[in-house]
Design a protein around this motif. Structure first.
Motif, PDB file in Angstrom:
ATOM      1  N   LEU A 113      -4.882   3.002  -4.800  1.00 41.02           N
ATOM      2  CA  LEU A 113      -4.801   1.603  -4.430  1.00 41.02           C
ATOM      3  C   LEU A 113      -4.226   0.759  -5.560  1.00 41.02           C
ATOM      4  CD1 LEU A 113      -8.335   1.237  -2.776  1.00 41.02           C
ATOM      5  CD2 LEU A 113      -6.183   1.909  -1.690  1.00 41.02           C
ATOM      6  N   ARG A 114      -3.439  -0.222  -5.191  1.00 39.80           N
ATOM      7  CA  ARG A 114      -2.911  -1.179  -6.151  1.00 39.80           C
ATOM      8  C   ARG A 114      -4.010  -2.161  -6.540  1.00 39.80           C
ATOM      9  NH1 ARG A 114       2.110  -3.867  -3.721  1.00 39.80           N
ATOM     10  NH2 ARG A 114       0.554  -5.009  -2.516  1.00 39.80           N
TER      11      ARG A 114
ATOM     12  N   GLY B 210      -5.954  -5.578  -7.404  1.00 36.71           N
ATOM     13  CA  GLY B 210      -5.785  -6.920  -6.866  1.00 36.71           C
ATOM     14  C   GLY B 210      -5.958  -6.940  -5.364  1.00 36.71           C
ATOM     15  N   ASP B 211      -4.921  -6.526  -4.627  1.00 32.36           N
ATOM     16  CA  ASP B 211      -4.989  -6.597  -3.171  1.00 32.36           C
ATOM     17  C   ASP B 211      -5.356  -5.272  -2.517  1.00 32.36           C
ATOM     18  OD1 ASP B 211      -2.711  -5.157  -3.639  1.00 32.36           O
ATOM     19  OD2 ASP B 211      -1.355  -6.501  -2.553  1.00 32.36           O
ATOM     20  N   ALA B 212      -5.558  -4.215  -3.311  1.00 31.21           N
ATOM     21  CA  ALA B 212      -5.974  -2.895  -2.810  1.00 31.21           C
ATOM     22  C   ALA B 212      -4.993  -2.316  -1.794  1.00 31.21           C
ATOM     23  CB  ALA B 212      -7.379  -2.952  -2.216  1.00 31.21           C
ATOM     24  N   ALA B 213      -3.714  -2.647  -1.950  1.00 31.30           N
ATOM     25  CA  ALA B 213      -2.701  -2.050  -1.074  1.00 31.30           C
ATOM     26  C   ALA B 213      -2.580  -0.566  -1.375  1.00 31.30           C
ATOM     27  CB  ALA B 213      -1.357  -2.750  -1.286  1.00 31.30           C
TER      28      ALA B 213
END
Length: 299
Positions: free
Chosen positions: A210-211, A213-216
């Motif tokens: 996951l990225r 911050g926004d958990a993309a």
């Protein structure tokens, strides 16, 4: 040594799975539940009272009859046996393939020796495996410089690992970022059936990157447990994930978790060779056999 052809409906499920489970070369692909979910049609050659088994996955051609083929989500099959897998035993099974299967394109598993002088093409293919039975620090000593740079990039970016993802989400991510590989509806739904069955049996788990911050989601994979191996099933990263080193980060997390255990990470020939070799994985050859319809008989 008696070898007989059995249709799928004639196979004894308990005896078949027992043979694959206790075979000296058993793997996840040989179990009936896996075959049923990925191989639409298959029969089998069986030695004696299920001492050895050989799945024959086929598809019907409109004009040429049945062909043996290798489904996309099954790396290798071949002979599974509780006996020593000598060239003569493998040869006997290959000789026993009925002529009703007009052409052949199959992959034998890594412990099937290929007899010489067969009237089909034998092409060596390479899988990679990493033995995890050492401390992580020792395993990391074998990582390449390029891989270490990717792992550092992922760490600096704050990429996070998570297992909180459903099979249909993994399949959708796979379809989005590898559309040419997932465009076949049978493959798309088959991978989900395998994942759900593995979860039901306690034989697998999901992993995502996951990225911050926004958990993309940047990368996904699903790992299957079988015969002392952790098998990478369907790794894929987005373009952003590839740039950020998401897949190496994902594999590194698994290696950290399982380091020091008597297990093998099986890259399943689905990861680029450079990545597998970067982790110090060893090449593990297996053979693909091809025979065209109308070619000369087996012997």
């Amino acid at each position: 040594m008696e070898i007989k052809l059995l249709r799928r409906k004639e196979i004894d499920k308990v005896k078949w799975n027992s043979c694959v489970h206790y075979a000296t070369n058993g793997n996840i692909f040989g179990y009936m539940w896996y075959l049923d979910h990925i191989a639409k049609d298959w029969d089998a050659l069986v030695e004696g009272d299920y001492e050895s088994v050989f799945p024959l996955v086929w598809k019907e051609r409109r004009f040429s009859g049945r062909d043996l083929h290798q489904p996309r989500l099954i790396r290798e099959l071949g002979v599974y046996s509780i006996h020593v897998l000598s060239k003569p035993r493998v040869q006997r099974f290959l000789q026993a393939i009925p002529e009703e299967y007009r052409s052949i394109d199959i992959a034998l598993n890594e412990q099937n020796p290929v007899p010489e002088g067969l009237p089909f093409q034998a092409e060596e293919q390479t899988n990679h495996q990493l033995f995890l039975n050492r401390p992580y620090e020792e395993l990391a000593d074998g990582f390449s410089r390029g891989l270490l740079e990717q792992l550092q990039k992922a760490e600096d970016a704050g990429l996070a690992l998570s297992s909180n993802v459903k099979p249909e989400q993994i399949a959708a991510f796979y379809q989005e970022h590898l559309p040419r590989r997932a465009q076949d509806e049978e493959v798309f739904h088959g991978m989900q059936r395998v994942m759900y069955n593995a979860l039901h049996r306690g034989w697998g788990f999901a992993s995502t990157v996951l990225r911050p911050g926004d958990a993309a989601v940047l990368a996904v994979n699903f790992f299957l447990f079988s015969h002392g191996k952790v098998v990478s099933f369907m790794p894929v990263a987005s373009a952003e994930g590839e740039e950020a080193g998401a897949l190496p980060h994902l594999f590194n997390g698994l290696i950290r978790q399982h380091a020091g255990r008597p297990a093998i990470l099986d890259f399943n020939a689905s990861v680029p060779t450079a990545v597998a070799e970067g982790f110090g994985a060893r090449p593990n050859p297996f053979f693909r056999l091809r025979k065209k319809a109308g070619a000369l008989g087996w012997w």
